[in-house]
Write a protein that holds these residues in place. Structure first.
Motif: not given
Ligand SMILES: NC(=O)C1=CN([C@@H]2O[C@H](COP(=O)(O)OP(=O)(O)OC[C@H]3O[C@@H](n4cnc5c(N)ncnc54)[C@H](O)[C@@H]3O)[C@@H](O)[C@H]2O)C=CC1
Ligand SMILES: CC(=O)C(=O)O
Ligand SMILES: [Mg+2]
Length: 441
Positions: A110-123
């Motif tokens: 969640k904190v790091y990859t892979p989860g974080v990638a979606n947060v990057c996309r959202v931003i």
């Protein structure tokens, strides 16, 4: 035996051999040093480093005891001498830490990859969401070029770092804001502005700190114009806010109308000029100032103030005198008129000690330890960040000053700097001022 008023921690390195600590403590004791705590910092196969707290009657006695340890030879030597304040700074005063407990693989993903990638996309799709999904909106850069560190002068950004760490620690403790020191190895306005603009994406606000005058004026003005996040030079406006609050409280106690009072400012640098501008914008009709630099006097005149010819003239003419020169003991007690308000705000040492000013006839006197911008900048930024303000306006600053003064106990000029409620009240007042400005647009 005299009082043991001198306490220091001696950091001693000895070869890791039994008996060496005994030799060190005996040498200190033979010269009158009283040993308190002994803490082992580091044990290695070859050498051991210990903190030995020693109390002595005088600096001379301490020096003799230290010399005795150095003379032991055999690889024993004193690495450093630390006092309480130096000791508190070991390793620095701040630390970046995770707000998220990372215990499981699920957490990690969640904190790091892979989860974080979606947060990057959202931003990427909607940059405004960085406010919600990153710490940017709660992070303020504390930017210095080291040219006016307290009243110590141009000692450079590295030597100024302890002050910047102090401001960061105060941001955290008093307003829950992450303050990140940024040390700039340039004081050229173009370079400072360009650099701050280039790093500004990662911050919700910019606090300029201990940047000397006159280049601080251009730097702040340009950054305010060119960035759409709050930018404030603390030594200018943080100081002006707290000074106005202190003077409001003094006038309330003395039954004086501040707008009719004659106010004098000694030192028209970053802090002094901003104090004058703030007081004049507030409605003070007679604002007189002095500085040893003619260009500073011209700047005061440009903003509508009256340049004076000497310090003595200010002391003679003014009901309220404020000093921000960085020069200790600049104000002579014999210059003080009965009933004056004297705010000698230079750090680390004031232009006159408050008790000396009171003895000489002042009605109220304070120094830069109590009338300090620590009462301003945390709440001002908390309020501005909460409200999503794009800049810090005069109305927000006056709201902060009024809130500080209204929260002051009778007989005092400002609240205690660690009164958490005072900082909350400043934040609320600033937030309300932003809302008022928004609704009047
Ligand atoms: N209590 C507080 O919250 C604050 C206190 N200060 C203190 O104010 C002092 C000045 O800071 P800044 O304004 O940032 O520095 P600055 O370098 O911008 O301004 C100092 C000004 O004082 C003038 N000056 C120096 N000696 C003088 C003398 N003998 N007579 C007349 N003018 C003289 C200089 O020409 C200069 O214009 C420092 O000691 C600083 O610690 C600054 C900000 C906040
Ligand atoms: C308090 C502060 O900012 C100064 O003395 O420079
Ligand atoms: Mg400062």
């Amino acid at each position: 035996m005299g009082a043991r008023n001198v306490t220091r921690t001696i950091i001693v390195e000895t070869p890791s051999k039994p008996g060496n600590l005994g030799k060190v403590t005996t040498a200190i004791g033979l010269f009158g040093g009283d040993i308190g705590e002994i803490k082992t910092r580091q044990i290695g196969p070859y050498s051991t480093v210990r903190d030995i707290t020693v109390q002595c009657e005088s600096e001379e006695q301490l020096e003799t005891a230290i010399a005795a340890v150095e003379q032991l030879g055999e690889g024993i030597h004193v690495r450093a001498i630390s006092d309480d304040v130096l000791h508190a700074h070991e390793g620095g005063k701040i630390h970046m830490s995770s707000r998220f407990d990372i215990r499981s693989i699920d957490d990690l993903r969640k904190v790091y990859t892979p989860g974080v990638a979606n947060v990057c996309r959202v931003i990427e799709e909607d940059p405004s969401l960085a406010q919600y999904y990153t710490s940017i909106g709660n992070t303020v850069a504390i930017v210095t070029d080291g040219t006016a560190i307290l009243g110590l002068g141009n000692i450079g950004p590295l030597a100024g770092m302890p002050v910047m760490e102090g401001k960061a620690a105060l941001f955290d403790r008093l307003a829950g804001i992450s303050g990140i020191p940024i040390l700039l190895d340039t004081s050229d306005p173009d370079e400072v502005v360009t650099t701050v603009k280039r790093i500004s994406k990662g911050f919700g606000g910019i606090l300029l700190e201990d940047i000397g005058s006159p280049h601080c004026f251009e730097i702040e003005e340009r950054l305010i114009k060119e960035l759409d996040i709050p930018v404030m030079h603390d030594d200018q406006h943080g100081t002006a806010v707290v000074t106005l609050a202190a003077v409001m409280s003094a006038c309330r106690s003395a039954g004086v109308n501040l707008k009719e009072a004659v106010v004098g400012q000694i030192g028209l640098g970053a802090a002094g000029l901003a104090i004058c501008r703030m007081f004049m914008a507030y409605g003070v009709k007679e604002m007189v100032g002095v500085d040893r630099q003619p260009a500073a006097l011209d700047r005061l005149a440009m903003y509508g103030g009256t340049p004076a010819h000497s310090l003595e003239e200010i002391m003679e003419k003014c009901d309220i005198v404020i000093a921000t020169t960085g020069v200790p003991n600049l104000i002579k007690p014999e210059w003080i008129r009965k009933g004056q308000v004297i705010l000698a705000l230079s750090n680390p040492k004031p232009e006159i000690e408050p008790d000396e000013a009171i003895k000489a006839g002042a009605l109220f006197a304070a120094d830069g330890r109590s009338v300090n911008n620590v009462l301003g900048f945390p709440g001002i930024f908390r309020g501005a960040l909460n409200a999503g303000a794009k800049c810090i306006t005069h109305d927000m600053l006056v709201a902060a000053a009024t809130a500080i003064s209204n929260h002051t106990k009778p007989g005092q000029l400002v609240p205690h700097p660690l009164d958490i409620r005072a900082h909350q009240i400043v934040a609320e007042a600033v937030e309300m001022a932003v809302m008022k400005e928004e609704s009047s647009k």
